[in-house]
Design a protein around this motif. Structure first.
Motif, PDB file in Angstrom:
ATOM      1  N   ALA A   8       0.862  -1.176   0.000  1.00 39.85           N
ATOM      2  CA  ALA A   8       0.000   0.000   0.000  1.00 39.85           C
ATOM      3  C   ALA A   8       0.897   1.225   0.000  1.00 39.85           C
ATOM      4  O   ALA A   8       1.897   1.286   0.724  1.00 39.85           O
ATOM      5  N   LYS A   9       0.539   2.203  -0.806  1.00 37.95           N
ATOM      6  CA  LYS A   9       1.309   3.439  -0.909  1.00 37.95           C
ATOM      7  C   LYS A   9       0.808   4.418   0.142  1.00 37.95           C
ATOM      8  O   LYS A   9      -0.372   4.735   0.198  1.00 37.95           O
ATOM      9  N   ASP A  10       1.713   4.887   0.976  1.00 33.90           N
ATOM     10  CA  ASP A  10       1.389   5.876   1.998  1.00 33.90           C
ATOM     11  C   ASP A  10       2.143   7.144   1.637  1.00 33.90           C
ATOM     12  O   ASP A  10       3.353   7.218   1.779  1.00 33.90           O
ATOM     13  N   TRP A  22       6.190   2.788   1.227  1.00 35.28           N
ATOM     14  CA  TRP A  22       5.448   1.579   0.894  1.00 35.28           C
ATOM     15  C   TRP A  22       5.284   0.732   2.146  1.00 35.28           C
ATOM     16  O   TRP A  22       6.234   0.505   2.880  1.00 35.28           O
ATOM     17  N   PRO A  43      -4.465  -0.753   5.819  1.00 33.10           N
ATOM     18  CA  PRO A  43      -3.847   0.522   6.170  1.00 33.10           C
ATOM     19  C   PRO A  43      -4.851   1.673   6.312  1.00 33.10           C
ATOM     20  O   PRO A  43      -4.907   2.577   5.487  1.00 33.10           O
ATOM     21  N   THR A  46      -4.253   6.261   7.095  1.00 36.68           N
ATOM     22  CA  THR A  46      -3.145   6.823   6.314  1.00 36.68           C
ATOM     23  C   THR A  46      -3.747   7.476   5.081  1.00 36.68           C
ATOM     24  O   THR A  46      -4.953   7.601   4.950  1.00 36.68           O
ATOM     25  N   SER A  47      -2.934   7.855   4.171  1.00 39.01           N
ATOM     26  CA  SER A  47      -3.430   8.448   2.927  1.00 39.01           C
ATOM     27  C   SER A  47      -3.709   7.374   1.874  1.00 39.01           C
ATOM     28  O   SER A  47      -3.693   7.641   0.687  1.00 39.01           O
ATOM     29  N   TRP A  48      -4.004   6.170   2.309  1.00 36.84           N
ATOM     30  CA  TRP A  48      -4.241   5.048   1.394  1.00 36.84           C
ATOM     31  C   TRP A  48      -5.475   5.305   0.558  1.00 36.84           C
ATOM     32  O   TRP A  48      -6.535   5.676   1.075  1.00 36.84           O
ATOM     33  N   ASP A  49      -5.376   5.070  -0.758  1.00 34.25           N
ATOM     34  CA  ASP A  49      -6.472   5.326  -1.687  1.00 34.25           C
ATOM     35  C   ASP A  49      -7.258   4.066  -2.061  1.00 34.25           C
ATOM     36  O   ASP A  49      -8.117   4.102  -2.928  1.00 34.25           O
ATOM     37  N   TRP A  51      -5.950   1.212  -3.302  1.00 31.56           N
ATOM     38  CA  TRP A  51      -5.228   0.385  -4.262  1.00 31.56           C
ATOM     39  C   TRP A  51      -4.051  -0.313  -3.597  1.00 31.56           C
ATOM     40  O   TRP A  51      -3.386   0.248  -2.735  1.00 31.56           O
ATOM     41  N   LEU A  52      -3.804  -1.556  -4.034  1.00 30.69           N
ATOM     42  CA  LEU A  52      -2.621  -2.300  -3.605  1.00 30.69           C
ATOM     43  C   LEU A  52      -1.750  -2.568  -4.824  1.00 30.69           C
ATOM     44  O   LEU A  52      -2.251  -2.819  -5.914  1.00 30.69           O
TER      45      LEU A  52
END
Length: 64
Positions: A8-10, A22, A43, A46-49, A51-52
């Motif tokens: 997950a992109k943070d 990451w 996640p 957090t700023s998780w949108d 998407w993985l």
């Protein structure tokens, strides 16, 4: 069997720009007859949108 990390992109925005971190949230296993997914965490907060990213695990990218 191939092993893939689920990432997950943070992102955080700083004065210098966007900083990306990451977070490994689980694994995807590619088996002979299909796939298996193991989620260790979700996640939230957090700023998780939603998407993985799936990335094949290698010795080089073992620790994130």
């Amino acid at each position: 069997m191939k092993v893939y990390d689920l990432l997950a992109k943070d992102s955080t925005v700083t004065e210098e720009g966007e900083k990306v971190k990451w977070i490994r949230v689980g694994v995807l296993l590619q088996k002979e007859k299909g796939y298996s997914v193991k989620i260790d965490c979700i996640p939230i907060g957090t700023s998780w949108d939603g998407w993985l990213t799936v990335k094949e695990r290698t010795e080089k990218n073992e620790p994130f």
